[in-house]
Design an enzyme around this catalytic site. Structure first.
Site, PDB file in Angstrom:
ATOM      1  N   VAL A  32       1.096  -1.454  -0.242  1.00  0.00           N
ATOM      2  CA  VAL A  32      -0.015  -0.313   0.108  1.00  0.00           C
ATOM      3  C   VAL A  32       0.859   1.547   0.262  1.00  0.00           C
ATOM      4  O   VAL A  32       0.130   2.438  -0.623  1.00  0.00           O
ATOM      5  CB  VAL A  32      -0.951  -0.129   1.471  1.00  0.00           C
ATOM      6  CG1 VAL A  32      -1.274   1.435   1.853  1.00  0.00           C
ATOM      7  CG2 VAL A  32      -2.271  -0.731   1.307  1.00  0.00           C
ATOM      8  N   ILE A  57       2.724   1.135  -3.736  1.00  0.00           N
ATOM      9  CA  ILE A  57       1.687   1.658  -4.716  1.00  0.00           C
ATOM     10  C   ILE A  57       1.259   3.429  -5.134  1.00  0.00           C
ATOM     11  O   ILE A  57       0.356   4.205  -4.261  1.00  0.00           O
ATOM     12  CB  ILE A  57       0.582   1.369  -4.798  1.00  0.00           C
ATOM     13  CG1 ILE A  57       1.147  -0.711  -4.730  1.00  0.00           C
ATOM     14  CG2 ILE A  57       0.041   1.224  -6.297  1.00  0.00           C
ATOM     15  CD1 ILE A  57      -0.329  -1.503  -4.725  1.00  0.00           C
ATOM     16  N   ASP A 107       2.544  33.087 -39.619  1.00  0.00           N
ATOM     17  CA  ASP A 107       2.462  33.684 -40.492  1.00  0.00           C
ATOM     18  C   ASP A 107       1.979  35.516 -40.182  1.00  0.00           C
ATOM     19  O   ASP A 107       1.870  35.867 -38.949  1.00  0.00           O
ATOM     20  CB  ASP A 107       0.517  33.044 -40.831  1.00  0.00           C
ATOM     21  CG  ASP A 107      -0.205  33.568 -42.256  1.00  0.00           C
ATOM     22  OD1 ASP A 107       0.355  34.115 -43.007  1.00  0.00           O
ATOM     23  OD2 ASP A 107      -1.214  33.700 -42.158  1.00  0.00           O
ATOM     24  N   ASP A 121      -3.263  30.324 -41.742  1.00  0.00           N
ATOM     25  CA  ASP A 121      -5.365  30.154 -42.270  1.00  0.00           C
ATOM     26  C   ASP A 121      -4.950  29.571 -43.298  1.00  0.00           C
ATOM     27  O   ASP A 121      -6.118  29.541 -43.931  1.00  0.00           O
ATOM     28  CB  ASP A 121      -5.101  31.098 -41.914  1.00  0.00           C
ATOM     29  CG  ASP A 121      -4.739  32.659 -42.399  1.00  0.00           C
ATOM     30  OD1 ASP A 121      -4.115  32.490 -43.275  1.00  0.00           O
ATOM     31  OD2 ASP A 121      -5.087  33.657 -42.780  1.00  0.00           O
ATOM     32  N   ASP A 126      -0.652  26.727 -45.945  1.00  0.00           N
ATOM     33  CA  ASP A 126       0.128  26.251 -44.485  1.00  0.00           C
ATOM     34  C   ASP A 126      -0.412  25.385 -44.323  1.00  0.00           C
ATOM     35  O   ASP A 126       0.123  24.655 -43.265  1.00  0.00           O
ATOM     36  CB  ASP A 126      -0.661  27.510 -43.822  1.00  0.00           C
ATOM     37  CG  ASP A 126      -0.487  28.600 -43.527  1.00  0.00           C
ATOM     38  OD1 ASP A 126       0.809  28.905 -45.018  1.00  0.00           O
ATOM     39  OD2 ASP A 126      -1.154  30.251 -44.358  1.00  0.00           O
TER      40      ASP A 126
END
Length: 917
Positions: A289, A292, A336, A639, A643
């Site tokens: 326990v 983990i 751009d 855009d 591109d």
């Protein structure tokens, strides 16, 4: 759902005349469908959407979560707990498994919902004629019979028969496997059984228009399209894990191996000592326990999803959660210009016409404004220019300033309005006979019309494009009074005018014309062959104002060690002027010079080049490739359809929300506001999310190492019969203590100097040697403090009843974890610097919970704790304070070492952080 048995299987639309197809769909070429007809057909056919294979059910997702290695280990712990009678431990472990499964399932369902939301946001917009009016609508509302306009950059929204086309080409690789663009035209195909790839008068859903323009009538929608039929045959594909998830899963497996090796060692030692099976299994459960990493994958997935939501709120939508992480590593941006760094509200400012200069007033897309000239000059006859402005463009501008189409063409339509010419009326009066659509390869557009010139109807070619390419195709030029002279007589004057406009940062477009009476058939057959021997008409200088926040965004990017380069189709001189205004680095180069350089020369010159003009799609792709080979993590914005390849190549392809559908599909992120400043905000958020993930893993690993060491040492040296803490104490820590420091890490605001650091190296994983050493060191620190507090506490230790030493260890580990979370939330910055009040409020909760766990009766019985005296509480606090004190001291030492002066880096390295690394 509409049947997948497509009507197109039975109807060979390609074998019918275009007018027959229009009639068969009960439509009209000019006015399209009425709104009522469209609504009725949509009810009958359903929305124009591809219905995907149903995803796995919630239960299936939950079962997949349960099969996770970490959860399987916890299930094993719960089963063993039941076997040895530790029912309360089994219940808590089972609850932890259920929590992990629920959180993981919920997170995956949220991720699916986010993808669905993105799909809705990215629904292609189409130009469709309804009730005789050209409207822009979502592709999902299309029905058979709709008349749709297409142009380069569009994604075809449905299957359709072409009614008109001009040099149309489409990319059909996704449908037919044909890699090259396919030429299309309206000619009827005679055969009744033509293969799909040869149906040259048809266009198909989800293919893309790479060149030209067209009008089509929709013949099939949704699952009746060719794409729909393919989709109906596909089964769902399970999403792959991101690189970060795979790295963390590997880390979880390594920790699992360490944990179970330690469990085996503890069990073996217990057996050697002759301990009972119950005691040995209890030791193994406690160790398992403690080691983990229960919340690791879920937390990281949640943080990435949280980052994706933050990005969406900032108007940046990522398609995959892993892109949030990649954003934080961005070291170079190729941007751009139009619409990203600028407002994309093109306005003609200056006009050079027939050898004279004119000034144009007005802002944006408002049609109000005037054209002024020098006093005493005769009033110009703008007829040929007005034809070019209206007919050599496709954009429309409403009286309220709303545009459909290219912003530069919209500026030309506005200029025509200021001259007194109505573009829509002119286009209806003088339809195109033929055209050469604009293409970035040759940088001009030509259209052919029957026009009224000099009082009679003539067949005229109108050309619009870059001044250099238009002048190269001209043989003469107009002077005042429309007197044509050989171009060589005025070439120097025209070149100087172009240079003057460009040096002012204006985008320059040139216009030319040619009279072609009697050559209609030649124009229809091969329009490109007639784009020569033109007569130069004039030039316009167009400005696209910079976004107010762009200059600050570039400055922020430079401070963050991110190189920003502007890549544009504008002339290098124009681009250089804009680059200087933006504050980009030195150096501008044009496409021809760029193409003449070898890859090695270009890579060496990159630190001195920050503006690229007149580039082709191949140039953009090459730049991204060379930069990536140099070690840069490249973000590319764009855009336009040209591109798309570069966006796909870049590490983070950033498409504009108003850009072409092809570009949005190629990119990994969409900026819904087209704003360069939003990209910088997205990078800041990406960096912050990654820092939080690193901080969480540092905290989690340190805690796990401390617990593993604590149990190993207790077992090896037989401290408290080998049980340092009970399993429920460890689980209580996981559930009710560490949860709150994790919340502090998650909610901690980003450090103010986050964008003053260089980008991280993506080649260095989170679990690198340096980080692993730090985790282990912090784990050893917490282990040593807890062990010392336990050994020096008064009283005897026992595994069967509550004891002060074990309770002291529990309290010190709790308070130490709380304080460790506070100081480990930042690195190497101090965790004690403001803002800290919010963190302390959150951390006060686990402090109170710890006190309750020690002092309240039923919790004492459950956890096997015992009440402590005031002095013992103070001792626990004193021990716990050692942890943040040592961590802060270690970070201060690292900061001091980092601040020491070093040998100055070279100027080239200062310009290019990639070389500095």
């Amino acid at each position: 759902m509409v049947s997948t048995e497509s009507a197109q299987t039975h109807t060979a639309w390609y074998a019918q005349d275009a007018d027959a197809v229009v009639a068969a769909t009960s439509s009209d070429r000019q006015s399209g469908l009425t709104a009522g007809e469209a609504d009725e057909r949509r009810r009958r056919h359903g929305p124009n959407e591809i219905v995907s294979e149903p995803g796995p059910s919630t239960w299936a997702i939950a079962l997949a979560q349960l099969k996770d290695l970490m959860n399987l280990m916890l299930v094993a712990v719960a089963v063993v707990s039941v076997v040895i009678g530790e029912v309360s431990t089994a219940i808590v472990v089972a609850a932890l498994v259920v929590l992990n499964v629920v959180l993981g399932t919920r997170q995956e369902l949220k991720a699916r919902a986010s993808v669905d939301a993105l799909a809705r946001m990215q629904t292609p917009q189409v130009r469709v004629t309804r009730d005789g009016t050209l409207q822009q609508l979502a592709a999902t509302v299309l029905v058979p019979g709709d008349i749709v306009q297409l142009e380069a950059g569009d994604v075809v929204p449905a299957d359709g028969r072409l009614l008109t086309s001009a040099t149309l080409e489409t990319q059909e690789a996704a449908l037919t496997g044909e890699s090259a663009p396919v030429p299309k035209d309206t000619r009827t195909l005679g055969a009744a059984d033509v293969p799909l790839g040869d149906r040259s008068n048809m266009v198909f859903q989800n293919t893309s228009v790479t060149r030209g323009t067209a009008t089509m009538v929709v013949t099939e929608t949704a699952m009746n399209t060719q794409m729909g039929q393919i989709a109906s045959m596909l089964s769902a594909v399970a999403p792959s894990k991101s690189p970060l998830q795979r790295e963390l899963n590997s880390l979880t497996k390594v920790l699992g191996i360490i944990a179970w090796t330690a469990v085996a060692l503890i069990v073996i030692l217990g057996v050697i000592r002759g301990q009972s099976l119950t005691t040995v299994l209890l030791l193994g459960i406690s160790m398992g326990v403690s080691a983990i990493p229960t919340g690791l994958p879920t937390f990281v997935q949640a943080m990435l999803a949280f980052g994706a939501r933050q990005l969406a709120e900032a108007k940046a939508v990522v398609k995959n959660l892993t892109d949030v992480e990649t954003l934080g590593a961005t070291s170079a941006i190729n941007s751009d210009k139009t619409g990203t760094l600028t407002m994309n509200q093109m306005t003609v400012r200056t006009l050079y016409f027939h050898g004279r200069w004119y000034t144009v007033d007005g802002e944006g897309y408002s049609k109000s404004g005037r054209i002024t000239q020098t006093a005493g000059e005769a009033a110009p006859d703008f007829t040929l220019l007005a034809y070019g402005l209206c007919l050599d463009s496709d954009a429309t501008v409403s009286d309220t300033g709303d545009i459909v189409g290219d912003p530069t063409e919209a500026a030309l339509v506005v200029l025509a309005a200021k001259i007194g010419v109505d573009a829509p009326l002119t286009r209806r009066t003088y339809p195109r006979i033929a055209e050469v659509p604009f293409d970035s390869a040759y940088k001009f557009m030509a259209t052919f019309h029957h026009l009224q010139v000099d009082g009679r109807t003539q067949f005229v070619e109108l050309v619009k494009g870059g001044p250099d390419v238009v002048l190269a195709r001209c043989g003469s030029a107009y002077l005042p009074g429309r007197h044509a002279v050989p171009l060589d007589e005025v070439r120097d004057e025209l070149t100087a005018a172009n240079r003057e406009l460009s040096e002012k940062g204006l985008r320059v477009l040139a216009f030319a014309a040619r009279r072609l009476d009697g050559q209609e058939n030649a124009a229809a057959a091969d329009p490109m062959s007639l784009v020569e021997d033109l007569t130069f008409v004039g030039m316009v200088g167009i400005i696209d104002p910079l976004r107010p926040e762009a200059i600050d965004a570039v400055r922020t990017a430079h401070a963050a060690g991110i190189e920003v380069r502007m890549i544009t189709g504008d002339h290098a001189i124009t681009a250089s002027a804009i680059g200087a205004e933006l504050g980009l680095g030195p150096g501008a180069i044009g496409g021809p010079e760029l193409q003449a350089m070898s890859d090695e020369d270009l890579a060496a010159a990159l630190p001195r080049l920050h503006v690229f003009g007149r580039v082709t799609p191949q140039d953009k792709l090459r730049l991204a490739d060379i930069m990536q080979r140099g070690g840069a993590v490249v973000a590319m914005t764009g855009d336009a359809v040209n591109d798309a390849a570069a966006l796909k190549k870049a590490d983070i392809g950033v498409a504009m929300g108003s850009g072409s559908e092809v570009t949005k599909q190629a990119g990994k992120m969409v900026l819904t506001d087209d704003n360069f400043g939003t990209l910088i905000t997205a990078i800041r958020l990406g960096r912050n999310i990654y820092e939080k993930i690193v901080s969480y893993i540092r905290y989690q690993m340190s805690k796990l190492f401390s617990l593993v060491l604590l149990f190993l040492v207790a077992s090896i040296f037989d401290i408290n019969d080998g049980v340092a803490l009970t399993p429920l104490m460890v689980l209580f820590q996981h559930f009710f203590i560490t949860l709150f420091p994790v919340a502090v890490i998650m909610l901690d605001p980003s450090p103010p100097d986050l964008m003053n650091k260089p980008p991280r190296d993506p080649g260095v994983p989170i679990a690198n040697r340096k980080a692993f050493t730090q985790w282990l060191a912090y784990g050893v620190l917490q282990f040593a403090v807890t062990l010392a507090a336990m050994l020096l506490a008064p009283g005897d230790m026992s595994t069967t009843e509550a004891s002060v030493p074990m309770t002291t260890a529990f309290v010190v580990l709790s308070l130490g974890s709380i304080l460790a979370g506070l100081v480990m939330r930042r690195d190497p910055e101090s965790g004690l610097t403001p803002p800290i009040l919010g963190a302390l409020k959150i951390l006060s909760i686990p402090v109170v919970v710890t006190v309750f766990a020690v002092e309240i009766g039923f919790l004492q019985d459950l956890l096997m704790t015992t009440s402590l005296t005031g002095g013992q509480w103070l001792a626990c606090l004193g021990w716990s304070l050692i942890i943040p004190a040592v961590v802060e001291a270690e970070k201060a030492l690292r900061r001091r070492q980092h601040a020491r002066p070093t040998t100055p880096i070279s100027t080239a390295a200062a310009v290019d952080p990639q070389r500095a690394r």
